[in-house]
Every structure is written in structure tokens, then in C-alpha cells.
Write a protein that holds these residues in place. Sequence first.
Motif, PDB file in Angstrom:
ATOM      1  N   PRO A  53       0.835  -1.207   0.000  1.00  0.00           N
ATOM      2  CA  PRO A  53       0.000   0.000   0.000  1.00  0.00           C
ATOM      3  C   PRO A  53       0.870   1.257   0.000  1.00  0.00           C
ATOM      4  O   PRO A  53       1.910   1.294   0.649  1.00  0.00           O
ATOM      5  N   THR A  54       0.400   2.249  -0.733  1.00  0.00           N
ATOM      6  CA  THR A  54       1.215   3.461  -0.883  1.00  0.00           C
ATOM      7  C   THR A  54       0.713   4.571   0.030  1.00  0.00           C
ATOM      8  O   THR A  54      -0.455   4.616   0.404  1.00  0.00           O
ATOM      9  N   ASN A  55       1.608   5.459   0.324  1.00  0.00           N
ATOM     10  CA  ASN A  55       1.327   6.584   1.207  1.00  0.00           C
ATOM     11  C   ASN A  55       0.543   7.665   0.467  1.00  0.00           C
ATOM     12  O   ASN A  55       0.571   7.737  -0.768  1.00  0.00           O
ATOM     13  N   THR A  56      -0.161   8.483   1.238  1.00  0.00           N
ATOM     14  CA  THR A  56      -0.755   9.700   0.693  1.00  0.00           C
ATOM     15  C   THR A  56      -0.148  10.856   1.467  1.00  0.00           C
ATOM     16  O   THR A  56      -0.192  10.853   2.701  1.00  0.00           O
ATOM     17  N   ILE A  57       0.458  11.787   0.765  1.00  0.00           N
ATOM     18  CA  ILE A  57       1.138  12.877   1.452  1.00  0.00           C
ATOM     19  C   ILE A  57       0.476  14.203   1.075  1.00  0.00           C
ATOM     20  O   ILE A  57       0.413  14.544  -0.104  1.00  0.00           O
ATOM     21  N   ARG A  58      -0.019  14.908   2.065  1.00  0.00           N
ATOM     22  CA  ARG A  58      -0.774  16.149   1.832  1.00  0.00           C
ATOM     23  C   ARG A  58      -1.810  15.978   0.724  1.00  0.00           C
ATOM     24  O   ARG A  58      -1.857  16.739  -0.243  1.00  0.00           O
ATOM     25  N   GLY A  59      -2.545  14.887   0.865  1.00  0.00           N
ATOM     26  CA  GLY A  59      -3.643  14.661  -0.080  1.00  0.00           C
ATOM     27  C   GLY A  59      -3.224  14.060  -1.409  1.00  0.00           C
ATOM     28  O   GLY A  59      -4.074  13.734  -2.232  1.00  0.00           O
ATOM     29  N   ARG A  60      -1.928  13.914  -1.635  1.00  0.00           N
ATOM     30  CA  ARG A  60      -1.502  13.369  -2.937  1.00  0.00           C
ATOM     31  C   ARG A  60      -0.994  11.948  -2.813  1.00  0.00           C
ATOM     32  O   ARG A  60      -0.145  11.675  -1.961  1.00  0.00           O
ATOM     33  N   PRO A  61      -1.478  11.057  -3.681  1.00  0.00           N
ATOM     34  CA  PRO A  61      -1.017   9.669  -3.630  1.00  0.00           C
ATOM     35  C   PRO A  61       0.441   9.574  -4.092  1.00  0.00           C
ATOM     36  O   PRO A  61       0.878  10.318  -4.975  1.00  0.00           O
ATOM     37  N   GLN A  62       1.182   8.670  -3.470  1.00  0.00           N
ATOM     38  CA  GLN A  62       2.547   8.377  -3.881  1.00  0.00           C
ATOM     39  C   GLN A  62       2.520   7.029  -4.600  1.00  0.00           C
ATOM     40  O   GLN A  62       1.525   6.304  -4.520  1.00  0.00           O
ATOM     41  N   TRP A  71      22.127  12.795  -2.830  1.00  0.00           N
ATOM     42  CA  TRP A  71      21.745  13.230  -4.175  1.00  0.00           C
ATOM     43  C   TRP A  71      20.431  12.513  -4.479  1.00  0.00           C
ATOM     44  O   TRP A  71      20.399  11.373  -4.930  1.00  0.00           O
ATOM     45  N   VAL A  72      19.352  13.209  -4.174  1.00  0.00           N
ATOM     46  CA  VAL A  72      18.026  12.587  -4.148  1.00  0.00           C
ATOM     47  C   VAL A  72      17.657  11.809  -5.426  1.00  0.00           C
ATOM     48  O   VAL A  72      17.107  10.706  -5.337  1.00  0.00           O
ATOM     49  N   PRO A  73      17.964  12.318  -6.632  1.00  0.00           N
ATOM     50  CA  PRO A  73      17.578  11.543  -7.823  1.00  0.00           C
ATOM     51  C   PRO A  73      18.238  10.162  -7.882  1.00  0.00           C
ATOM     52  O   PRO A  73      17.735   9.262  -8.539  1.00  0.00           O
ATOM     53  N   ASN A  74      19.353   9.982  -7.186  1.00  0.00           N
ATOM     54  CA  ASN A  74      20.020   8.681  -7.194  1.00  0.00           C
ATOM     55  C   ASN A  74      19.296   7.641  -6.344  1.00  0.00           C
ATOM     56  O   ASN A  74      19.390   6.453  -6.630  1.00  0.00           O
ATOM     57  N   THR A  75      18.625   8.071  -5.278  1.00  0.00           N
ATOM     58  CA  THR A  75      17.920   7.122  -4.401  1.00  0.00           C
ATOM     59  C   THR A  75      16.686   7.806  -3.828  1.00  0.00           C
ATOM     60  O   THR A  75      16.641   8.151  -2.652  1.00  0.00           O
ATOM     61  N   PRO A  76      15.665   8.042  -4.643  1.00  0.00           N
ATOM     62  CA  PRO A  76      14.526   8.840  -4.172  1.00  0.00           C
ATOM     63  C   PRO A  76      13.667   8.109  -3.131  1.00  0.00           C
ATOM     64  O   PRO A  76      13.419   6.918  -3.262  1.00  0.00           O
ATOM     65  N   CYS A  77      13.222   8.862  -2.114  1.00  0.00           N
ATOM     66  CA  CYS A  77      12.453   8.268  -1.020  1.00  0.00           C
ATOM     67  C   CYS A  77      10.984   8.079  -1.380  1.00  0.00           C
ATOM     68  O   CYS A  77      10.262   7.347  -0.718  1.00  0.00           O
ATOM     69  N   THR A  78      10.518   8.750  -2.421  1.00  0.00           N
ATOM     70  CA  THR A  78       9.133   8.564  -2.854  1.00  0.00           C
ATOM     71  C   THR A  78       9.044   8.871  -4.345  1.00  0.00           C
ATOM     72  O   THR A  78       9.994   9.401  -4.929  1.00  0.00           O
ATOM     73  N   MET A  79       7.918   8.502  -4.964  1.00  0.00           N
ATOM     74  CA  MET A  79       7.674   8.850  -6.365  1.00  0.00           C
ATOM     75  C   MET A  79       6.253   9.386  -6.427  1.00  0.00           C
ATOM     76  O   MET A  79       5.332   8.789  -5.870  1.00  0.00           O
ATOM     77  N   ARG A  80       6.059  10.508  -7.095  1.00  0.00           N
ATOM     78  CA  ARG A  80       4.765  11.187  -7.057  1.00  0.00           C
ATOM     79  C   ARG A  80       3.882  10.919  -8.271  1.00  0.00           C
ATOM     80  O   ARG A  80       2.790  11.462  -8.380  1.00  0.00           O
ATOM     81  N   GLY A 126       5.490   5.067   3.707  1.00  0.00           N
ATOM     82  CA  GLY A 126       4.991   5.567   4.985  1.00  0.00           C
ATOM     83  C   GLY A 126       3.539   5.142   5.179  1.00  0.00           C
ATOM     84  O   GLY A 126       2.823   4.918   4.210  1.00  0.00           O
ATOM     85  N   GLY A 127       3.090   5.055   6.450  1.00  0.00           N
ATOM     86  CA  GLY A 127       1.730   4.556   6.708  1.00  0.00           C
ATOM     87  C   GLY A 127       1.781   3.048   6.870  1.00  0.00           C
ATOM     88  O   GLY A 127       2.717   2.510   7.444  1.00  0.00           O
ATOM     89  N   GLU A 128       0.779   2.357   6.334  1.00  0.00           N
ATOM     90  CA  GLU A 128       0.729   0.889   6.506  1.00  0.00           C
ATOM     91  C   GLU A 128       1.853   0.176   5.784  1.00  0.00           C
ATOM     92  O   GLU A 128       2.234  -0.930   6.163  1.00  0.00           O
ATOM     93  N   GLY A 129       2.302   0.747   4.682  1.00  0.00           N
ATOM     94  CA  GLY A 129       3.205   0.044   3.773  1.00  0.00           C
ATOM     95  C   GLY A 129       4.455  -0.484   4.439  1.00  0.00           C
ATOM     96  O   GLY A 129       4.850  -1.629   4.228  1.00  0.00           O
ATOM     97  N   LEU A 130       5.074   0.345   5.270  1.00  0.00           N
ATOM     98  CA  LEU A 130       6.370  -0.043   5.814  1.00  0.00           C
ATOM     99  C   LEU A 130       6.279  -1.299   6.656  1.00  0.00           C
ATOM    100  O   LEU A 130       7.160  -2.165   6.599  1.00  0.00           O
ATOM    101  N   MET A 131       5.187  -1.429   7.419  1.00  0.00           N
ATOM    102  CA  MET A 131       5.070  -2.608   8.276  1.00  0.00           C
ATOM    103  C   MET A 131       4.776  -3.862   7.446  1.00  0.00           C
ATOM    104  O   MET A 131       5.329  -4.928   7.713  1.00  0.00           O
ATOM    105  N   ILE A 132       3.955  -3.697   6.421  1.00  0.00           N
ATOM    106  CA  ILE A 132       3.655  -4.858   5.576  1.00  0.00           C
ATOM    107  C   ILE A 132       4.930  -5.341   4.882  1.00  0.00           C
ATOM    108  O   ILE A 132       5.207  -6.542   4.792  1.00  0.00           O
ATOM    109  N   LEU A 133       5.729  -4.401   4.451  1.00  0.00           N
ATOM    110  CA  LEU A 133       7.001  -4.751   3.809  1.00  0.00           C
ATOM    111  C   LEU A 133       7.905  -5.503   4.797  1.00  0.00           C
ATOM    112  O   LEU A 133       8.467  -6.560   4.476  1.00  0.00           O
TER     113      LEU A 133
END
Length: 576
Positions: free
Chosen positions: A201-210, A466-475, A335-342
Motif C-alpha cells: 500500500p502506498t502513502n498519501t502525502i498532503r492529499g496526494r497519492p505516492q 543526491w536525491v535523484p540517485n535514491t529517491p524516497c518517494t515517487m509522485r 509511509g503509513g501501513e506500507g512499511l510494516m507490511i514490507l
Amino acid sequence: TVLTFPCYRWFIGDTKVEIREATAKTPMQDSLPQLLEHRRKELQERQATYRWVTWAPGIPRCIDAKTEADLPQDERFDNEKRSDFEHSLHYALLELSLKKLAIRFGKSWNDLEDFKRIFWKLRSPIAEYCMEHWKEDWFFGYQCMNGSNPRMIRMIQKLPENFPVVPNMVQSSMALGTHLDIELKAGNIYLLDYAIMDGIPTNTIRGRPQFIAAPLCLLYLHPDNGLMPIAIQLEQNPDRDTPIFLPSDPPLAWLMAKMWVRHSEFQVFQLLSHLLRTHLVVEVFCVSTLRQLPAVHPVYKLLSPHLRYTLEINCRGRTQLLSSNGIFKRVVSTGGEGLMILAQREYKVLTYRSLQPPRDFADRGVFQLPKYFYRDNSLMLWEAIHSFVSGIVSLYYHSDEDVTEDQELQAWFRDITQEGFTELPNFGLPSRLTLEELSTLLSVVIFIATAQHAATNNGQFDWCAWVPNTPCTMRHPPPADKDAVTMEMIMATLPDVSQSCVQMAITWHLGRAQPDAIPLGQYAEEHFNEGRAQEVIDRFRAELKEIEEQILGQNEGLELQYLFLLPSRVENSITI
Ligand code: OYP
């Protein structure tokens, strides 16, 4: 006989004062009934103080403490460590929020060069090298071996059925005169498979799905160019509308495919390789050791320097980083449920074998990979740790029976297998602890708490700043059409300004050298005063010194140095 408690302990203000019996003794070696009674009382007290709790089902159990404030003083950071931890975090976050103000808040970047605008003071030579070379294929291959997550790559001799690469797709990546099938047979084809990410499951950040993908990436050990990615599929199910990306594709499409692999890499690296396989695994040993072994016990004395501060950092991680309003929820796609399921999925397949370096490398078939410095250095450290541990163990146990008869040790082992690693039928720990298994198990604990944590943790700023090398989320979702990938799409997909700032701040905070670090093999307290134990310790230190020289020698003249496993930079325990 004068009966002293083997261990007195009290506090003057925040300063701990301790007087200990410095000669280690198993319960069989403590013959006086009063001393045995003391051991029993000490354990009773400890078991009342340190209790197991289930943080979440399906992962290792942990210490019963809501926050670090609930921990007994013995396990807390000392003042210096606490104030450094809190200041460094504020410093990094403050610096970055100034940057956020300087840039426009919450927006995407315009092009990749924009990321340089948050690259101010928090720098490192490798992070800068990464900024220059991250798009290059050899650099992608290099990171599979010597980046922060060097345990994913495996050799394959048959393509997975859900990854329908045909030889002519990758022919232009092959050396002259060879062919995919030949190279598969020769053992020169490798795979990164992020199947574990499928359907998280993916996170929603400030109303936007990741968004999350579950990529497969094929690599080829090219005779001249080294390990190179040659094909990427972003979904596990090839029937879905998912192309196989190739180095011969439009450059932005290939770059985007690699970024998606690296985004999965961020999640697997932080949550599985780092959190689960180092922090949480070692916490099981912290709790069982505190509950089941009195301070005079040789195994307590051996392990305790390798368990320092781990309970506190893990409590902080649970409350501030991984909680429902923590850093992950705010900026990371899992973030949210996803991390624990992983984490639960990984825990189900976690094996004791995979925690032992020689077996892990054998199972992954990676002994032939050249320049796999993580492997070479790990093996040296594993050997040194294993012979140190066997040396200490053999001073107190002479046979399998000695091990079986030690009721404290058996209770410790039961706590590990039945209370800590619950719901783990296929873990593969032997059901009976022999002398040899005891040495292996203790070596695993010390190796993970020192070398493995250093190899995973210490490079995180280098490889993730260098965020583009290992991005923490994708929008945005992964591209379905190779020809449609544009720079606007890439910039709208990568973490936004504010997410990127947090990624830099936290990875800097965790990855930087710790000011009060005690290096591997150095001990702040004298746990063993026996001459023979001291000799074993001295031999260990001499071996570490040799390894230090050898690693420095290996790195001489290298443009990209691999120093994460330099013994002087490996901490004695997980403190961050
Ligand atoms: C604890 O409130 C830890 O700002 C780190 O956790 C950071 C904080 C507290 C402060 C958070 C705050 C240490 C222990 C651990 C672990 C393993 C997983 C580490 C994952 C790091 C992820 C970086 C995320 C960047 C977006």
C-alpha cells in the motif's frame, strides 16, 4: 567466605558508578549457593525491568517501552550523546528549512540541476561524486555491490519466468562474440528482484497519492566495463502494460527506469536491510541478554559492549521515524501501513543462513564478482570476529555438554527463539545449541551489530543525499510508454523540494560519524580481567589492525574508495 554481589551499580546524578566482579563465570563455575542465589535474584529483577512487547505482529518482538524515557537509566544515551543527537538533527533540519524558504516551498523542481540548490553545507566526497556520475550505467552496477544495500544482487543461470527478456533485446549490451545464453551459463548474469514491493500500500502525502513499483533488473558482468544494468521491467506481471527498458532506449526513458529501481532500493535498503536486518534483529539479543544472563556470565560480558544504546535508538526510531505521524509518513512512499507490511513480508523469509556472510555470498552466487569490496571486507571481519568469539567461548565451555548444562544460557536461547523471533518457523536456528553453534550465533550478533550495521548505515548520506540517485518517494506512476518520458515528467515524479530536504537531513543525521563512537574491538569497560581472555582480545585487536592496513592498501589510488568497513570506522554497537 566474603560474599560480594558480583555487580554493584548506582547513580550519582546522571553518572553511573559500577563495581563488578571482573572474572566471568558460568553458573557451573559459581559453586557457592549464595552466589547462585544472587544470580537468580539479579535475573528476577532484570526480568521485571526488561519485558518483551509486540510492536506489531509478524516482526521481531522488542523492548516494552513507549518511548526512550521509559527505559532504565542503564540503557539511556549519556548526556553528551543525547545532546549531540538532538542538536545534529535540529541543525540539519534547520539548515534545510532555510533552503526550503529560499526555494519555493512544496514545488517540483524544474530540472535535475535544481537539486544542486539544496546541496549546500551538508556534503561528502562520495555524495558529490554521486551527483556527477549517478546517470552512468557502471555507477548503477557499482552501487549494487558497494553502495548501502549490497545484499540484493544475485547470480542467475535462468531468467525468471515473469521477466521475458529475449537475447536479441540485450545483444547490443554484450561483449563482442557472445550472447545472453552463453553468459547465463558462464555465470555472468545477475538479477535485482524487488518482488517484495509488489502490491505494498502506498502513502498519501498532503492529499496526494505516492507510487511504488516492483522492478526486476538484469545485469551483465561485462569483461571490460564491469557490472552493467542491461534490462529493467518495472512490474512483476509482464502481462500488464509494462515495457522492458533497455540502455538503447531514449536516454530519459532508461534514466527513469533506473530511478524507479533506485526508489525500490531506498525502501528495501532502509526498511529491510537496515531497520529489520540490523536494528530489530539485534534488539532481540539486547532484550534476551538483559533478561536471561547475569552480569558475571561470560556471554553477557562478551555481548554487552555490542548492545550499547541500541534500545534507545530503536525506541526513538519507532516513535519519531516510523510512527503514524513520523518521518516516513510525512515523506516516504512506504509511509503509513506500507512499511510494516514490507517488514512483515521480509520477516517471513528471513533466514539465519542469510545473516552469516560466507553462506549469504554462497547462496547468492556472488563469489566471482570482481571489485565487490563489501564482500571481501565482510569476509575478513567475519573471520576475525568468529575466531575472537570462539577464543572467548572456549575459555568457559569445553564441550557441547557444558553448553547444554548451562541453564542460564539455555534460557537465553529459548528467549531468543520463542520470545524474540516468534512466528518464524523457517528461520533455521538449530534447535539445540552446541559449542560450535554457540560461537556462530554470537559471531552473527556481533557481526550484525558492528560490520553489517556500518556497511548499511554509514553510507546513507553518501548514496542518498543526491536525491535523484535514491529517491524516497515517487509522485507519479511508472511510465507505460518509453517514448513519452520527458524531463517534466521526471521532475514531477521525483520527491518535491520539501521531501528532498527531509531526505537529505535525516540521512545526514544518521550517516555522519558519531562523536562518541567506540570502534570495533575497543571496550570502555573492562569486562574480562582474566589474563587468557585479555590475550584473546589482544589477538582480535591485532587482527583488526591488519585488516585496517589491508583495506587502506586496497583503496590506495581508487577514485571511489570503499571505507565503510574500515575497522576504525566500524562502531562497536548500533547507536544510531
Ligand atoms: C530516530 O523526529 C532515528 O526528526 C532517526 O532510528 C531519526 C530520528 C529518530 C528523528 C526523526 C525526527 C533512528 C533508528 C533506525 C533505523 C533504521 C531505519 C532508518 C531509516 C532512515 C530513513 C531516512 C528517511 C529519509 C526520508
